[in-house]
Design an enzyme around this catalytic site. Sequence first.
Site: not given
Length: 215
Positions: A70, A146, A170
């Site tokens: 990520k 997220s 997230s």
Amino acid sequence: MDFDEYRTFDATGLAKLVADKEVTAAELLEVATERAAAVNPRINAIVRDVPAAPADAADGPFSGVPFLIKDLGQDYAGLPTSRGSRALKSVRATEHATVVQRWIDAGLVIFGKTNTPEFGAKGITEPQAWGPTRNPWDLARTPGGSSGGSAAAVAAGIVPCAGANDGGGSIRIPAACCGLVGLKPGRGLTPMGPASAESLHGSAVQGVVSRTVRD
């Protein structure tokens, strides 16, 4: 190996194939990057390439398995970590995040970074820096956030699991949106360093989104 066979295995299964010399790490990376080239223009899950050099002899339980990290809280030395922000798109990390180094030590072959909302602050993945990520099950819908880029990449079959992190949902929100497994580890079980000891006073932790519980 072709994609139809590749997508039937989770990361644990792919690692066993490499260990048993039934497939090479380079072959797996080729399938993963070909799949990314085919679907990423539509879903916008991967926002930055990472130079990858797969090695069949690498040590670790996931040696040879393609992997994505990520673009938030998972620094890769020499490459920017944008955190979904236009202001940080060119700010290069000086060292690997501890969790990234552990994934490398486990043998995972990191070849890209995934999209995230700016500073991970939303449950959708639509930063101005990179544009919105789409849910591969329905391009009109969000993959959540997220860790939406990671979840979209896994759901689209690019990789069997991908790096994620979670402070207020997230990992869990994208897993729910994309039909994946998403567990938020307990505080202090996964490292946030070396830049800081904890994130969000310990409420944000590192993890993955995956297709299977065992991964």
